[in-house]
Design an enzyme around this catalytic site. Structure first.
Site: not given
Ligand code: AP5
Length: 231
Positions: A25, A100, A139, A172, A183
């Site tokens: 994402k 979410r 990552r 992270r 998660r």
């Molecule tokens: P990346 O693009 O970083 O993936 P992502 O889907 O963004 O993964 P996240 O872990 O950031 O998602 P998340 O939803 O758990 O975390 P968030 O920060 O939102 O890619 C991942 C890896 O794969 C990277 O190394 C990249 O290089 C690689 N990659 C990407 N595309 C690729 C491809 N096509 N081929 C090969 N490799 C590839 O949330 C963190 C925490 O915050 C949550 O757990 C929660 O506690 C809180 N939070 C955030 N938003 C909310 C909300 N709206 N409501 C409640 N709690 C929330």
């Protein structure tokens, strides 16, 4: 005063990236936001900033994020509502990690109406669970500019350093293997129901996220362009 430079094509709507942790994402949302010159709004990044600045919100969110659970809707919604009121959001924005829960999606629908935006465009990143662990544990993120790498799939040219600005690459805390499982469970329980929610509204566009970053990005851009005019 210098005139604001806008790209020829305008987004003029909210785009939502929906998918499990590690689906890509953040990677794709940043690329799409850059293409349309609109803000990339990652609720995860916003919350991590609150944690690092030690704000009251950050203090509440920190232990929850460390357990791999979702932060309560009340905290997230206030933060998002304030963010989309800023002038840089006038021409649209790209959400990463929001909404979410169904309650967040319903609230967002109301906010968009109030601000005169069309219905959102939702990109659903489809990916097999087996690939996610490798993506998450591999990552690394630049401490300076937030660029995302992967030690297995997309390594930097110099180990531990960002290609763009030489910043230190860090892992992270919630990408440790023991936090990844809760998660993924939180996603299945609280966020996956949004797939049905947005599909029923006719707003969901499936994209195969197992492909390369470039291929996924092309699919995303094609879907956005095909439906840009739709209400
Ligand atoms: P990346 O693009 O970083 O993936 P992502 O889907 O963004 O993964 P996240 O872990 O950031 O998602 P998340 O939803 O758990 O975390 P968030 O920060 O939102 O890619 C991942 C890896 O794969 C990277 O190394 C990249 O290089 C690689 N990659 C990407 N595309 C690729 C491809 N096509 N081929 C090969 N490799 C590839 O949330 C963190 C925490 O915050 C949550 O757990 C929660 O506690 C809180 N939070 C955030 N938003 C909310 C909300 N709206 N409501 C409640 N709690 C929330």
């Amino acid at each position: 005063m210098a005139l604001e430079k806008r790209p020829r094509e305008e987004l003029n709507r909210a785009v939502i990236f929906l998918g499990p942790p590690g689906a890509g994402k953040g990677t794709q949302a940043k690329m799409l936001a850059a293409r349309y010159a609109v803000p990339h709004l990652s609720t995860g990044d916003m919350l991590r900033e609150h944690v690092s600045k030690q704000t009251a919100l950050g203090a509440e969110a920190k232990p929850i994020m460390e357990r791999g659970e979702l932060v309560p809707d009340s905290l997230v919604l206030k933060m998002v509502a304030e963010r989309i009121e800023r002038p840089d959001c006038t021409h649209g924005f790209v959400f990463d990690g929001f909404p979410r829960t169904v309650a967040q999606a319903q609230y967002l629908g109301e906010m968009l109406k109030q601000h005169g935006f069309r219905r959102p465009f939702v990109i659903h990143l489809l990916i097999d669970q087996a690939l996610l662990l490798r993506r998450l544990t591999g990552r690394r993120t630049c401490k300076v500019g937030g660029e995302i790498y992967n030690i297995y799939e997309l390594p930097p040219k110099i180990d531990g350093r960002c290609d763009s600005d030489g910043g230190e690459l860090v892992q992270r805390p919630d990408d440790r293997q023991e936090i990844v499982a809760p998660r993924l469970q939180a996603y299945e329980k609280q966020t996956a129901p949004l797939v049905k929610y947005y599909r029923r509204l006719g707003l969901l566009h499936d994209v195969d996220a197992a492909k390369s970053v470039e291929e996924v990005s092309q699919q995303v851009q094609r879907s956005v362009q095909q439906t840009r005019g739709a209400r």
